[in-house]
Design an enzyme around this catalytic site. Sequence first.
Site, mmCIF file in Angstrom:
data_model
loop_
_atom_site.group_PDB
_atom_site.id
_atom_site.type_symbol
_atom_site.label_atom_id
_atom_site.label_comp_id
_atom_site.label_asym_id
_atom_site.label_seq_id
_atom_site.Cartn_x
_atom_site.Cartn_y
_atom_site.Cartn_z
ATOM 1 N N LYS A 153 44.633 19.845 -26.074
ATOM 2 C CA LYS A 153 45.243 19.067 -24.987
ATOM 3 C C LYS A 153 46.655 18.611 -25.361
ATOM 4 O O LYS A 153 47.576 18.670 -24.555
ATOM 5 C CB LYS A 153 44.373 17.822 -24.703
ATOM 6 C CG LYS A 153 42.962 18.188 -24.262
ATOM 7 C CD LYS A 153 42.030 16.990 -24.276
ATOM 8 C CE LYS A 153 40.642 17.338 -23.792
ATOM 9 N NZ LYS A 153 39.998 18.495 -24.397
ATOM 10 N N GLU A 190 36.030 19.451 -19.469
ATOM 11 C CA GLU A 190 35.292 20.463 -20.256
ATOM 12 C C GLU A 190 33.992 19.810 -20.684
ATOM 13 O O GLU A 190 33.995 18.908 -21.522
ATOM 14 C CB GLU A 190 36.107 20.860 -21.495
ATOM 15 C CG GLU A 190 37.394 21.587 -21.193
ATOM 16 C CD GLU A 190 37.170 23.033 -20.772
ATOM 17 O OE1 GLU A 190 36.004 23.484 -20.750
ATOM 18 O OE2 GLU A 190 38.156 23.699 -20.443
ATOM 19 N N CYS A 226 29.636 23.067 -27.803
ATOM 20 C CA CYS A 226 29.375 23.207 -26.370
ATOM 21 C C CYS A 226 28.983 24.625 -26.020
ATOM 22 O O CYS A 226 28.141 24.865 -25.172
ATOM 23 C CB CYS A 226 30.623 22.801 -25.588
ATOM 24 S SG CYS A 226 32.081 23.758 -26.032
ATOM 25 N N GLU A 245 20.528 20.563 -22.671
ATOM 26 C CA GLU A 245 21.446 20.972 -23.739
ATOM 27 C C GLU A 245 20.983 20.295 -25.030
ATOM 28 O O GLU A 245 21.126 19.077 -25.171
ATOM 29 C CB GLU A 245 22.869 20.506 -23.390
ATOM 30 C CG GLU A 245 23.861 20.905 -24.430
ATOM 31 C CD GLU A 245 25.249 20.313 -24.214
ATOM 32 O OE1 GLU A 245 25.380 19.171 -23.736
ATOM 33 O OE2 GLU A 245 26.217 21.009 -24.558
ATOM 34 N N GLY A 305 32.151 21.941 -15.858
ATOM 35 C CA GLY A 305 33.547 21.529 -15.901
ATOM 36 C C GLY A 305 34.399 21.952 -14.733
ATOM 37 O O GLY A 305 33.973 22.671 -13.832
ATOM 38 N N GLU A 365 41.094 25.419 -20.217
ATOM 39 C CA GLU A 365 41.974 25.204 -21.363
ATOM 40 C C GLU A 365 42.208 26.571 -22.011
ATOM 41 O O GLU A 365 41.579 27.559 -21.620
ATOM 42 C CB GLU A 365 41.333 24.212 -22.344
ATOM 43 C CG GLU A 365 41.200 22.818 -21.720
ATOM 44 C CD GLU A 365 40.728 21.724 -22.676
ATOM 45 O OE1 GLU A 365 39.731 21.941 -23.362
ATOM 46 O OE2 GLU A 365 41.377 20.661 -22.706
#
Length: 492
Positions: free
Chosen positions: A161, A248, A284, A386, A460, A464
């Site tokens: 970022k 995200e 992730c 998850e 999301g 990115e």
Amino acid sequence: MANEPLVIDALINGEKVKTDEQSHRENPANPGEIVGYAPINTREEAIQAIETAADAFPSWAETSLDDRIKRMNRAINKLKDATPEIAQLLSREHGKPLYDSEGEMGVSLMWMEHASNTTKDVLKDDVRERDDGKTIIKNDPIGVVSAITPWNYPISLSTIKIAPALLAGNTIVVKPSPFAPLAVSKVIEIIAEEFPKGAVNLVHGESGVGVELTTHPKVDKIAFTGGTETAKKIMKSAADTIKNMTLELGGNDAAIVLSDFDVEDERAMRRLVIANFLTAGQICMIAKRIYVHRSIYDKFVEKYIEAANKWIRVGDPFNKDVTIGPVNNADQVKYVQGLITDAKSRGARVIQLGQLIDPEMFEKGYYMQPSLVLDAGYKDPIVEEEQFGPTVPILPYDDDDHAISLANDSIYGLTSSVWGEEEHAIQVASRIEAGTTMINTAAVQGLDVRFPFGGVKQSGVGREYGEEGLLSYVATHVINVPKDPELPYIPE
Ligand code: NAD
């Protein structure tokens, strides 16, 4: 290792700011050892950081792309020099093995360099001359960016970022996770030194700080990586001032193993094992559920266990033989254990994988022995949720349609992977709902910073990496210069 605990400060307007309250970060391999302290900033300090970034914005936005790139490249070089020290610190506060921390620094630098090298091409004005006029499409900076990041890859998910935000002419306030706040703060301090005061600010803390970073009217964009439930709160917080957002979020990535996958291919099998267990499964985009064609299921499980037992060696993150360290924190261990216990109570079989290299440490730290879950139901929590830890379910399917419907039957859609003959795999891949689908590889091994990364559904919004990763930090500004402007329709 007898290291003194490190004390991290907030960074506001180029100055280190001491706080009254601090949180401590323990070593997950040895929770009695405090690795360091991070500030718990107040809401007022968060506001100060945002206002500082807002004050610094106009002049930073005016700087040339050349100047921004030069500064970024200096920061990259300094980070390269600091990598060994930062990787050590990251392993101590996070629990990931040293090779994994070095890998995180490597991918962070790879992206920063890629962003820096491609900025001019991606962000330059697009001038379109036509017979009836001229249009200039400009990429203006957005303003102040709030970057809120998670603990699992704290450095790469912050630099993903920071680099594009600054290169595009924005200023930034970063808030890392309290579960791995130290190494990333060192990285941010190094980057900040190369930019004008106030362009890069760092605050720490939880809800109060998070609320300011997502509601303050002077924040123009939120770049968030973290859990889907947190993102829902952030979207609500940001609604009043309609902020630009990149989110995200979580994933429950399916790996589909086709009937034509070669179960004797040891390298492919190892790639899949790594795609399930790297960083103790706390990524992730790790493959979190494996669907295997029924015709090869038994043989696949046998070969998978063999490959997993070879690659998985759990122990001290600083032991060079170790491939998996402890889980990052006690809550995560409890959550993953809970999913495994629940699966067992529903009739699943749990098979322990790998070798314990440092049994003594294992008793002390937040370690979990990696496991495979067989005979789970398709809708069991171990399959639907998850897990974000070192366990993975393997389930059989009947045909391609069945596998695709199982993969898509999820609120998530981050990444996925298909394993087998290439053309067949591409056909199946094109029907999966995900931001990325990898063929015969998965997770970090298949990641390429040159291409966009992000999720669909509740995984999301936005992308990115790649060109999109730079373009998500600009507002398109069209300057239209028609030659002979007339209304297209003039009533009689
Ligand atoms: P989390 O959502 O608990 O925390 C993320 C960040 O948000 C932290 O800095 C936290 O302090 C902050 N936060 C918490 N509440 C907030 C609020 N109300 N307002 C503003 N900020 C707030 O996530 P985590 O446990 O740190 O990370 C794990 C999750 O992140 C998993 O779901 C994982 O899949 C996801 N993740 C996604 C990606 C991706 O690229 N899609 C990458 C890594 C991790």
